[in-house]
Motif scaffolding. Structure first.
Motif, short mmCIF file in Angstrom:
data_model
loop_
_atom_site.label_atom_id
_atom_site.label_comp_id
_atom_site.label_asym_id
_atom_site.label_seq_id
_atom_site.Cartn_x
_atom_site.Cartn_y
_atom_site.Cartn_z
N ASP A 280 -11.76 5.36 4.27
CA ASP A 280 -11.81 4.77 2.93
C ASP A 280 -10.66 3.80 2.70
N SER A 281 -9.48 4.19 3.17
CA SER A 281 -8.31 3.36 2.93
C SER A 281 -8.41 2.03 3.66
N SER B 85 -4.77 15.30 -0.36
CA SER B 85 -5.34 14.94 0.94
C SER B 85 -5.73 16.17 1.74
N GLN C 262 1.35 5.24 0.56
CA GLN C 262 0.85 6.49 1.13
C GLN C 262 1.41 7.67 0.35
N ASN D 190 -3.11 2.45 -3.93
CA ASN D 190 -2.87 3.80 -3.42
C ASN D 190 -3.84 4.07 -2.29
N ILE D 191 -3.32 4.49 -1.18
CA ILE D 191 -4.18 4.79 -0.04
C ILE D 191 -3.76 6.14 0.54
N SER D 192 -4.52 6.61 1.49
CA SER D 192 -4.11 7.82 2.20
C SER D 192 -4.67 7.78 3.60
N LYS E 286 -10.71 -0.07 1.75
CA LYS E 286 -10.10 -0.48 0.49
C LYS E 286 -9.16 -1.67 0.70
N ASP F 213 -10.36 9.92 4.26
CA ASP F 213 -9.34 9.11 3.59
C ASP F 213 -8.93 7.91 4.43
N THR F 214 -8.80 8.12 5.73
CA THR F 214 -8.39 7.03 6.60
C THR F 214 -9.42 5.90 6.56
N ILE G 266 0.86 -1.18 0.00
CA ILE G 266 0.00 0.00 0.00
C ILE G 266 0.90 1.23 0.00
#
Ligand code: SF4
Lengths: 457, 466
Positions: A286-287, A343, A253, A275-277, A290, A283-284, A251
């Motif tokens: 969602d990631s 972000s 960041q 791709n995460i954030s 995901k 975002d946290t 993953i």
């Protein structure tokens, strides 16, 4: 919204690096110029290739970081970052061959070899990174050969980092660092295909453990049942990094610095990447979803939802309070990478703040497109800005605060503007659920400080 | 007394100094309406700006010629010229300093010739562009500083009618210190030109409507007339002859030259005022004598505490010298005196004084922090005085650090630290004494318990006072 005339923007050659969302010019223009050389005399806020490499590799805690070059490169980067370590702390030293005139004339290879010998004898380390700097690139020292010989002599890893300052900008330094990391993780023997993957495991790329951020994210992931194999490069060490090829997933960041490494690992080790954030509440959450989704593991998904629910319930009321105080304020963003800018725009929305200017040092085309999509009409978007431009646009757009690094801070303050440090030397985490609250709190502490009462006219 | 010769070192472990161009920026920031451009790749100037911004808490605009691969191979002349164009356009400075880096020097850029060429091409032959060769491998930031001042004087000073001004040339001290020196000069009714003067430019008052070019700094017209001054007072005892602006003015124009230490500590302030008094014919005013009295009072108040101090002092040679003298006056024994600069002067000047104060001491030149740390431990230092990079001495050896000098990047207010004159010395001394006391008070219960308590010890009670 107040219209901005780009015609009086300061330097002709910079015109294509600045745009205003929704303006006529923006529609005519193909796209924003980015990833280009800085213009001479423009007082760019950007750093060099070496800087990029140093940022990425420095958090490897048990390595000897040896700068091959003049003293400046070494002293300006000595322990100025907030990366934390759980064990070794060799990385907090700055070693340098301290080249002098004599070495420039006769070459610095011998000195470098002696320096490595000395350091390896003195410190217990299995890994040496040797950074090349501007002058080394010019005098043509053969880093590769010196490192190879030293590695054989001492039977440890001695890895050159081709980070001569002038061969590009910071992004090139990220690449150089990733190349060195790739060499480090390359198995010494055996077939790549024989590597046994660890189930439900990930490598966490692009987090440098500023103020313990890796630890925070690791704990979330472990709570939902994901095993963090190794983080690149926050709180990492030689042996852990070497195990990287065994992860099931990468993953990413900080995409600016690590997308390249992820791509390469996908090619070589067949590790897919996401791709995460972990910046900001949305975002946290969602990631985490995901990632759980990717493993298509019901139990994991459930745990993720539970964690998100619990944490969100904890922080929501806090954020709501800050939002009440901050609603309608205007922010300007000028940060290193495009990923961070993206972000931040979202994060500002979460606390009711409008973003009126967004810029980065090294954003990519793709990232600028995302920024453009997210931004409101009239937002100034610019690449590789200088103080004059920042001043002009922040003033004209009436920004109440700026997010940036150390160099930008005094400018904001001199303009009577609030400021948020989003730099590598910060001492509090801005990632994850805690980070979202810290961020809002920091925004509040600066925007709503009584000091501005005295500073406005 | 040992003088360590470290020139053979292959590796510097944790630098005690910065590079030449960094030092060269500072004097230019102390000239009225001036800008600097660094000929080299982008990173150097950005790093230096960052460092200075953190120390002074001021925006530090410094141009770069942003040399890339092409410029490095085919020559950076075009970059320099375009850079100058852009700087002139955006900042409209009255003067530009051109500093080189290791990169530019190695590829053999002749900034002297390039600048002259540029000025001819643009039809502005009289515009002041001042090139200073500052290869990053040539010396430390201290040498860069002095060379820049020397070049500024060399370029601008012209044969002039003799006049009554005194040239005051200062090392890298804080803006607050510069203001204090100016106050002393005023009180002595001395007419002066102080160079470089970044007291306002790098410590500007907050005001609405931001100015890109801060107000203040030494006027070019005044520098031109330095050649006709009645004397030069240079606060640069440790400065190499080749870098000495005062010596240059004496040799070139016959300006009488007084080379003095930074006026810090009773003796050095006395000396500074005496020279001013001789030059101006004015007596030291009553109010300064009172300040002197207060300093003496402070010294008496704290002498016993200070007697326990064994200090490690590090930084730029001139400041290190001044601090060492001040320590010695107050019974604090300097046991390690260190600088990253190469200068033989420091040990020449300090050796006899240190030997008199203590048997075992180290004077380290061209040194690094790994050496400073190990010698400090060996010598049993219990207080450190110097810039922020000495934080390791506290972190690793529990030696408390009184921050002083440049750069101070982990605390605010580096630019506001006052340490010169009688009043500044008083404030400095209080900072040092209080650090010693803080350390003592913080540790004495534990230490004495460990050393002397031999009973079985009751379990610690949870309620204080019971
Ligand atoms: S010399 Fe080159 S590598 Fe070193 S700081 Fe300057 S630009 Fe970066």
């Amino acid at each position: 919204m107040q219209a901005i005339k780009l015609t009086d923007a300061l330097i002709e050659e910079r015109k294509n690096s600045i745009t205003v969302k929704g303006s006529v010019e923006a529609k005519q223009k193909q796209s924003l110029t980015c990833d280009a050389e800085s213009v001479a005399g423009c007082v760019s806020q950007r750093a060099c290739v070496y800087c990029g490499a140093r940022v990425v590799l420095n958090p490897v805690t048990d390595a000897i970081h040896l700068v091959h070059g003049p003293i400046g490169c070494s002293s300006y980067t000595w322990d100025i970052r907030g990366s934390l370590s759980s064990a070794a702390d060799l990385y907090r030293n700055s070693f340098c061959t301290d080249l002098k005139e004599h070495d420039i004339i006769f070459g610095g290879e011998k000195k470098l070899a002696f320096a490595i010998d000395e350091l390896v004898r003195k410190y217990d380390s299995r890994l040496v990174f040797v950074y090349s700097t501007c002058v080394v690139g010019v005098i043509g020292d053969d880093l590769e050969a010196v490192c190879k010989a030293a590695a054989e002599k001492h039977n440890i890893e001695v890895i050159p980092v081709q980070s001569s300052g002038f061969i590009g900008n910071k992004s090139a330094g990220y690449r150089a660092a990733c190349d060195s990391l790739l060499r480090l993780i390359e198995p010494n023997s055996g077939d790549v295909k024989d590597i046994v993957k660890i189930p439900d495991s990930i490598n966490y790329l692009g987090d440098f453990n500023l103020a313990g951020e890796v630890w925070i994210i690791k704990s979330y992931l472990e709570q939902i049942g994901v095993k963090v194999n190794v983080a690149f490069t926050g709180d990492s060490h030689c042996d852990a990094l070497k195990k990287a090829p065994a992860a099931a997933l990468n993953i990413v960041q900080c995409a600016g610095s690590m997308r390249y490494l992820a791509q390469k690992m996908e090619e070589i080790y067949d590790i897919p990447c996401l791709n995460i954030s972990f910046i900001g509440l949305q975002d946290t959450a969602d990631s985490l979803r995901k990632i759980a989704d990717w493993f298509s593991n019901e139990a994991m998904l459930k745990r993720a939802e539970k964690l998100i629910e619990k944490k969100t319930a904890e922080v929501k009321p806090l954020l709501r309070n800050y939002r009440k105080k901050l609603e309608g304020k205007k922010a300007a963003i000028f940060v290193g990478g495009g990923f961070k800018a993206v972000s931040l725009i979202k994060q500002f929305k979460e606390i009711g703040i409008d973003v009126v200017m967004v810029g980065t040092q090294t954003g990519s085309q793709e990232e600028y497109e995302t920024i453009n999509d997210l931004a409101d009409e009239g937002t100034v978007i610019l690449d590789d800005a200088n103080p004059s431009e920042l001043e002009k646009f922040m003033t004209e757009k009436g920004a109440d605060l700026l997010v940036g690094g150390v160099k930008e801070r005094p400018l904001a303050y001199k303009l009577g503007m609030a400021f948020i440090d989003h730099n590598h030397d910060r001492k509090h985490p801005l990632s994850g659920f805690v980070g979202a609250v810290n961020f809002a709190k920091e925004v509040y502490s600066t925007v709503c400080s009584p000091v501005w009462k005295y500073a406005k006219d | 007394m040992k003088k360590e010769n470290l020139h053979y070192k292959n590796v510097n472990e944790n630098p005690c100094n910065m590079c030449m161009p960094m030092g060269g920026i500072l004097p230019f920031k102390g000239l009225e309406n001036s800008m600097v451009i660094i000929h080299g790749s982008q990173g150097c100037s950005t790093y230096m700006r960052r460092h200075m911004a953190e120390h002074f808490n001021e925006p530090i605009d410094v141009g770069s010629t942003s040399l890339n691969e092409k410029g490095t191979i085919y020559g950076g002349g075009n970059n320099l010229k375009r850079g100058l164009d852009n700087i002139l356009k955006v900042y409209q400075p009255g003067l530009i300093g051109v500093l080189t880096t290791c990169l530019a020097e190695t590829i053999g850029e002749d900034t002297e010739r390039l600048s002259a060429e540029y000025l001819l091409e643009r039809g502005m032959p009289d515009y002041p562009v001042i090139p200073v060769p500052t290869p990053g491998y040539g010396g430390s930031h201290a040498e860069g500083y002095w060379l820049a001042v020397r070049k500024i004087v060399g370029k601008l000073a012209r044969e002039t009618e003799p006049h009554n001004k005194i040239n005051i040339i200062i090392p890298n001290i804080s803006p607050a210190d510069i203001r204090e020196i100016k106050r002393l000069l005023q009180l002595m009714q001395a007419d002066y030109t102080l160079l470089p003067d970044f007291s306002d430019t790098l410590d500007r008052p907050y005001e609405r409507s931001y100015k890109k070019m801060p107000e203040g700094g030494t006027k070019v017209s005044d520098i031109i007339r330095m050649a006709g001054a009645m004397a030069t007072v240079q606060l640069g005892l440790t400065v190499d002859e080749n870098y000495s602006p005062g010596l240059y003015l004496e040799r070139e124009f016959g300006v009488p030259f007084y080379n003095l230490p930074i006026p810090m500590g009773v003796e050095s302030v006395d000396l500074f005022l005496k020279v001013l008094s001789d030059l101006t014919g004015n007596d030291v005013p009553e109010c300064l004598l009172q300040e002197r009295g207060r300093l003496l009072d402070c010294m008496i108040d704290s002498h016993k505490y200070n007697f326990q101090g064994k200090s490690v002092i590090f930084g730029e040679p001139e400041l290190v010298y001044a601090i060492s003298r001040t320590c010695l006056e107050n019974g604090i024994k300097p046991v390690v005196v260190a600088t990253g600069s190469k200068t033989g002067r420091l040990s020449e000047l300090l050796k006899p004084l240190l030997d008199e104060a203590s048997e075992k001491n180290f004077i380290l030149e061209e040194t690094d922090f790994v050496t400073v740390r190990s010698k400090s431990k060996e010598a049993g230092a219990n207080i450190a005085i110097g810039h922020s990079d000495g934080k390791y001495l506290t972190e690793r050896e529990s030696i408390p650090l009184v921050r002083m000098g440049f750069p101070i990047h982990d605390r605010v207010g580096g630019q506001r630290l006052l340490s010169v004159g009688y009043t500044g010395t008083t404030m400095f001394l209080d900072r040092v004494t209080n650090k010693l006391l803080e350390n003592k008070h913080g540790n004495y219960r534990k230490l004495i318990y460990q050393n002397f308590y031999r009973g079985t010890g009751r379990k610690k009670l949870c309620c204080p006072g019971s």
